[in-house]
Design a protein around this motif. Structure first.
Motif: not given
Length: 126
Positions: A7, A9, A81, A84-85, A92, A103, A109
């Motif tokens: 993962y 970002a 998840t 990401r939020r 991502w 997503w 995810y």
């Protein structure tokens, strides 16, 4: 042969203090609720290992024990998840080796079947 979940970002602006605190909260919550102390979990790389525009990156080696596989996938993807939020404006990329994890705005995810209780029970029996 091991399989890992990766993962990352990317964003041109670095993490703010508020975002760094949010990442720390997600990691702490994940660690405190992760069901297996002897299993690799959410593992974020240190900043010196990543390109300048990569604000978060990590990986998790999947367990060889099939009974643990779905619980680990669910727990790690739920944490990613949350990350990401908490980090708006980032691009991502989440993948299980060569398989991209999609997503979904409402679910986050997820992989097909990862929350299937019958599948989890079947894998636990092996």
């Amino acid at each position: 042969m091991s399989v890992s979940l990766y993962y990352s970002a990317r964003r041109t602006t670095p993490l703010t203090a508020v975002e760094s605190a949010a990442v720390a909260r997600v990691v702490a919550a994940h660690e405190s609720s992760f069901p297996y102390r002897d299993q690799e979990s959410l593992c974020l790389y240190s900043g010196d290992r990543t390109p300048p525009d990569e604000i978060v990156a990590g990986s998790t080696k999947m367990p060889l024990d099939l009974g643990r596989l779905l619980p680990v996938i669910v727990h790690v993807l739920d944490s990613v998840t949350e990350l990401r939020r908490a980090l708006p404006g980032a691009t991502w990329h989440v993948h299980l080796d060569d398989l991209d994890v999609p997503w979904d705005e409402s679910e986050g995810y997820a992989l097909p079947g990862m929350r299937d209780a019958d599948l989890a029970a079947e894998l636990e029996g092996h």
